[in-house]
Write a protein that holds these residues in place. Structure first.
Motif, PDB file in Angstrom:
ATOM      1  N   HIS A  57       0.855  -1.038   0.135  1.00 43.62           N
ATOM      2  CA  HIS A  57      -0.246   0.041  -0.191  1.00 43.62           C
ATOM      3  C   HIS A  57       0.976   1.546  -0.082  1.00 43.62           C
ATOM      4  CE1 HIS A  57      -2.061   3.354   1.643  1.00 43.62           C
ATOM      5  NE2 HIS A  57      -3.535   2.714   0.962  1.00 43.62           N
ATOM      6  N   GLU A  58       1.911   1.496   0.861  1.00 43.36           N
ATOM      7  CA  GLU A  58       2.649   2.513   0.543  1.00 43.36           C
ATOM      8  C   GLU A  58       3.514   2.532  -0.385  1.00 43.36           C
ATOM      9  OE1 GLU A  58       3.986   5.580   2.654  1.00 43.36           O
ATOM     10  OE2 GLU A  58       2.464   4.240   3.686  1.00 43.36           O
ATOM     11  N   HIS A  59       3.950   2.038  -0.963  1.00 38.57           N
ATOM     12  CA  HIS A  59       4.326   2.134  -2.798  1.00 38.57           C
ATOM     13  C   HIS A  59       3.328   2.050  -3.755  1.00 38.57           C
ATOM     14  CE1 HIS A  59       7.018   1.026  -5.898  1.00 38.57           C
ATOM     15  NE2 HIS A  59       5.869   0.303  -6.656  1.00 38.57           N
ATOM     16  N   ALA A  60       2.440   1.383  -3.466  1.00 41.25           N
ATOM     17  CA  ALA A  60       1.041   1.638  -4.696  1.00 41.25           C
ATOM     18  C   ALA A  60      -0.153   2.754  -4.691  1.00 41.25           C
ATOM     19  CB  ALA A  60       0.124   0.442  -4.547  1.00 41.25           C
ATOM     20  N   CYS A  61       0.071   2.740  -2.950  1.00 41.59           N
ATOM     21  CA  CYS A  61      -0.740   4.617  -2.968  1.00 41.59           C
ATOM     22  C   CYS A  61      -0.187   5.838  -1.294  1.00 41.59           C
ATOM     23  CB  CYS A  61      -2.214   3.853  -1.721  1.00 41.59           C
ATOM     24  SG  CYS A  61      -3.252   2.833  -3.308  1.00 41.59           S
ATOM     25  N   PRO A  62       1.173   6.094  -1.904  1.00 42.49           N
ATOM     26  CA  PRO A  62       1.648   6.914  -1.353  1.00 42.49           C
ATOM     27  C   PRO A  62       1.208   8.431  -1.141  1.00 42.49           C
ATOM     28  CG  PRO A  62       2.598   6.638  -3.310  1.00 42.49           C
ATOM     29  CD  PRO A  62       1.909   5.955  -3.368  1.00 42.49           C
ATOM     30  N   CYS A  63       1.039   8.694   0.346  1.00 44.04           N
ATOM     31  CA  CYS A  63       0.234   9.919   0.266  1.00 44.04           C
ATOM     32  C   CYS A  63       0.552  11.445  -0.584  1.00 44.04           C
ATOM     33  CB  CYS A  63       0.189  10.338   1.556  1.00 44.04           C
ATOM     34  SG  CYS A  63      -0.296  12.383   2.175  1.00 44.04           S
ATOM     35  N   PRO A  64       0.692  11.605  -1.035  1.00 45.95           N
ATOM     36  CA  PRO A  64       1.105  12.666  -2.343  1.00 45.95           C
ATOM     37  C   PRO A  64       1.330  13.961  -1.282  1.00 45.95           C
ATOM     38  CG  PRO A  64      -1.945  12.674  -2.408  1.00 45.95           C
ATOM     39  CD  PRO A  64      -1.370  11.671  -1.379  1.00 45.95           C
ATOM     40  N   ASP A  65       2.110  14.864  -2.469  1.00 46.19           N
ATOM     41  CA  ASP A  65       2.604  15.972  -1.264  1.00 46.19           C
ATOM     42  C   ASP A  65       1.762  17.179  -1.377  1.00 46.19           C
ATOM     43  OD1 ASP A  65       3.666  18.586  -0.820  1.00 46.19           O
ATOM     44  OD2 ASP A  65       5.114  18.110  -2.599  1.00 46.19           O
ATOM     45  N   LEU A  66       0.749  16.809  -0.171  1.00 48.46           N
ATOM     46  CA  LEU A  66       0.002  17.908  -0.038  1.00 48.46           C
ATOM     47  C   LEU A  66       0.011  19.299  -0.086  1.00 48.46           C
ATOM     48  CD1 LEU A  66      -2.161  16.004   2.547  1.00 48.46           C
ATOM     49  CD2 LEU A  66      -2.333  15.532   0.394  1.00 48.46           C
ATOM     50  N   ALA A  67       1.408  19.604   0.324  1.00 48.19           N
ATOM     51  CA  ALA A  67       1.326  21.400   0.209  1.00 48.19           C
ATOM     52  C   ALA A  67       1.553  21.475  -1.271  1.00 48.19           C
ATOM     53  CB  ALA A  67       2.511  21.492   0.686  1.00 48.19           C
ATOM     54  N   ALA A  68       1.897  20.453  -1.907  1.00 52.17           N
ATOM     55  CA  ALA A  68       2.331  21.201  -3.957  1.00 52.17           C
ATOM     56  C   ALA A  68       1.013  20.877  -4.451  1.00 52.17           C
ATOM     57  CB  ALA A  68       2.894  19.947  -4.818  1.00 52.17           C
ATOM     58  N   VAL A  69      -0.083  19.649  -3.606  1.00 43.09           N
ATOM     59  CA  VAL A  69      -1.752  20.228  -4.166  1.00 43.09           C
ATOM     60  C   VAL A  69      -2.493  21.407  -3.893  1.00 43.09           C
ATOM     61  CG1 VAL A  69      -4.090  19.193  -3.061  1.00 43.09           C
ATOM     62  CG2 VAL A  69      -1.853  17.489  -3.648  1.00 43.09           C
ATOM     63  N   GLY A  70      -2.022  21.732  -2.123  1.00 40.83           N
ATOM     64  CA  GLY A  70      -2.557  22.803  -1.731  1.00 40.83           C
ATOM     65  C   GLY A  70      -2.377  24.235  -2.681  1.00 40.83           C
ATOM     66  N   ARG A  71      -0.699  24.438  -3.318  1.00 37.47           N
ATOM     67  CA  ARG A  71      -0.782  25.345  -4.002  1.00 37.47           C
ATOM     68  C   ARG A  71      -1.076  25.772  -5.205  1.00 37.47           C
ATOM     69  NH1 ARG A  71       4.468  24.120  -2.046  1.00 37.47           N
ATOM     70  NH2 ARG A  71       5.261  22.355  -3.749  1.00 37.47           N
ATOM     71  N   ASP A  72      -1.791  24.415  -6.083  1.00 37.34           N
ATOM     72  CA  ASP A  72      -2.150  23.549  -7.116  1.00 37.34           C
ATOM     73  C   ASP A  72      -3.554  24.379  -7.348  1.00 37.34           C
ATOM     74  OD1 ASP A  72       0.560  23.196  -8.516  1.00 37.34           O
ATOM     75  OD2 ASP A  72      -0.547  21.053  -8.362  1.00 37.34           O
ATOM     76  N   LEU A  73      -4.605  23.794  -5.951  1.00 35.21           N
ATOM     77  CA  LEU A  73      -5.727  24.793  -5.972  1.00 35.21           C
ATOM     78  C   LEU A  73      -5.578  25.840  -6.430  1.00 35.21           C
ATOM     79  CD1 LEU A  73      -6.702  22.386  -2.808  1.00 35.21           C
ATOM     80  CD2 LEU A  73      -6.750  21.784  -5.329  1.00 35.21           C
ATOM     81  N   HIS A  74      -5.048  26.947  -6.399  1.00 34.77           N
ATOM     82  CA  HIS A  74      -4.949  28.419  -5.981  1.00 34.77           C
ATOM     83  C   HIS A  74      -4.215  28.427  -7.664  1.00 34.77           C
ATOM     84  CE1 HIS A  74      -5.355  28.027  -1.952  1.00 34.77           C
ATOM     85  NE2 HIS A  74      -5.459  28.714  -2.255  1.00 34.77           N
ATOM     86  N   ASN A  75      -4.453  27.896  -8.453  1.00 28.17           N
ATOM     87  CA  ASN A  75      -3.595  27.993  -9.782  1.00 28.17           C
ATOM     88  C   ASN A  75      -5.482  27.285 -10.740  1.00 28.17           C
ATOM     89  OD1 ASN A  75      -2.833  27.682 -12.783  1.00 28.17           O
ATOM     90  ND2 ASN A  75      -0.154  27.131 -11.794  1.00 28.17           N
ATOM     91  N   PRO A  76      -5.916  28.390 -11.302  1.00 32.81           N
ATOM     92  CA  PRO A  76      -6.893  27.639 -12.138  1.00 32.81           C
ATOM     93  C   PRO A  76      -6.594  26.935 -13.239  1.00 32.81           C
ATOM     94  CG  PRO A  76      -7.443  30.287 -11.757  1.00 32.81           C
ATOM     95  CD  PRO A  76      -5.225  29.289 -11.119  1.00 32.81           C
ATOM     96  N   GLN A  77      -5.183  26.995 -13.530  1.00 33.59           N
ATOM     97  CA  GLN A  77      -4.847  26.950 -15.032  1.00 33.59           C
ATOM     98  C   GLN A  77      -4.286  25.138 -14.386  1.00 33.59           C
ATOM     99  OE1 GLN A  77      -1.978  28.641 -16.565  1.00 33.59           O
ATOM    100  NE2 GLN A  77      -2.709  29.721 -18.027  1.00 33.59           N
ATOM    101  N   ALA A  78      -4.397  24.683 -13.264  1.00 30.48           N
ATOM    102  CA  ALA A  78      -3.557  23.363 -12.819  1.00 30.48           C
ATOM    103  C   ALA A  78      -5.090  22.456 -11.993  1.00 30.48           C
ATOM    104  CB  ALA A  78      -2.953  23.505 -11.513  1.00 30.48           C
ATOM    105  N   VAL A  79      -5.898  22.960 -12.052  1.00 32.14           N
ATOM    106  CA  VAL A  79      -6.974  22.585 -10.636  1.00 32.14           C
ATOM    107  C   VAL A  79      -7.532  21.697 -11.738  1.00 32.14           C
ATOM    108  CG1 VAL A  79      -8.617  23.008 -10.018  1.00 32.14           C
ATOM    109  CG2 VAL A  79      -7.172  24.751  -9.713  1.00 32.14           C
ATOM    110  N   ASP A  80      -8.340  21.296 -12.828  1.00 33.59           N
ATOM    111  CA  ASP A  80      -8.963  20.279 -12.990  1.00 33.59           C
ATOM    112  C   ASP A  80      -8.268  19.396 -13.467  1.00 33.59           C
ATOM    113  OD1 ASP A  80     -10.982  21.525 -13.530  1.00 33.59           O
ATOM    114  OD2 ASP A  80     -10.793  22.458 -15.138  1.00 33.59           O
ATOM    115  N   GLU A  81      -6.566  19.384 -13.589  1.00 35.28           N
ATOM    116  CA  GLU A  81      -5.633  17.778 -13.736  1.00 35.28           C
ATOM    117  C   GLU A  81      -5.541  17.530 -12.723  1.00 35.28           C
ATOM    118  OE1 GLU A  81      -1.215  16.776 -15.907  1.00 35.28           O
ATOM    119  OE2 GLU A  81      -2.100  19.463 -15.945  1.00 35.28           O
TER     120      GLU A  81
END
Length: 207
Positions: A120-144
């Protein structure tokens, strides 16, 4: 995330003596957002650790007895609880982040859960949530980003379901083995999960 204490090396004796059980614990995985001592806000966890589970859908410590206004495991409480002193937080802060127990410390090397935990740790690692948070403030990156996270959430849930069926895991043992589901880790970022006819869909809370 706040609530019950993290477990430290000396607390392994409580598990071996049966005062604590893996079903009482939740794994906080590396990369998950958590409120660290003296931090201004939630930060990604550098190393995984175990903490006591909550109750009633909150992080209120599992062993807190609201009716009695006290602890139900006081005589066998974890080390951090014994150090807690609101008048002098120094001893507790001194051990924060030190000698933390992990789920692997609590199992025998040949335990059937271990291969599943490693997979599970290999197949389902926790994503970089700090990077996720930054992407959510970028309209061009949100959907992807949301599409990537939807795939990861589905993979995480599918793995958990298969492991739970194969090993007949209780919910408590699942949370010990794999930590909280990814969709729950995304909630502090304002990402909501909902079931649809097409499967899990993720949306932003303000959208």
């Amino acid at each position: 995330m706040q609530g019950g204490p993290a477990l430290h090396g000396p607390d392994l004796a409580l598990l071996r003596a049966g005062w604590l059980h893996p079903d009482n614990l939740i794994t906080v995985r590396r990369g998950e957002l958590a409120l660290q001592p003296l931090a201004a806000g939630p930060e990604p966890v550098v190393r995984e650790f175990l903490k006591l589970a909550g109750q009633g859908g909150s992080w209120c410590c599992l062993f807190y007895d609201e009716a009695a206004g006290g602890c139900r495991c006081y005589d066998q409480r974890p080390m951090a609880c014994g150090l807690l002193d609101c008048a002098d937080t120094g001893p507790l802060l001194a051990v924060a982040g030190q000698d933390l127990l992990t789920r692997f410390d609590c199992l025998e090397p040949d335990a059937p859960l271990i291969p599943f935990m490693r997979e599970h740790e290999h197949a389902c690692p926790c994503p970089d949530l700090a990077a996720v948070g930054r992407d959510l403030h970028n309209p061009q990156a949100v959907d992807e980003r949301l599409a990537q996270l939807e795939a990861a959430v589905r993979s995480d849930l599918r793995f958990r379901e298969q492991a739970a069926q194969s090993l007949r895991l209780s919910l408590g043992r699942e949370l010990f083995a794999f930590g909280r589901p990814l969709f729950q880790l995304l909630q502090p970022l304002g990402i909501q999960a909902r079931n649809t006819s097409a499967g899990i869909r993720l949306t932003l809370a303000h959208s």
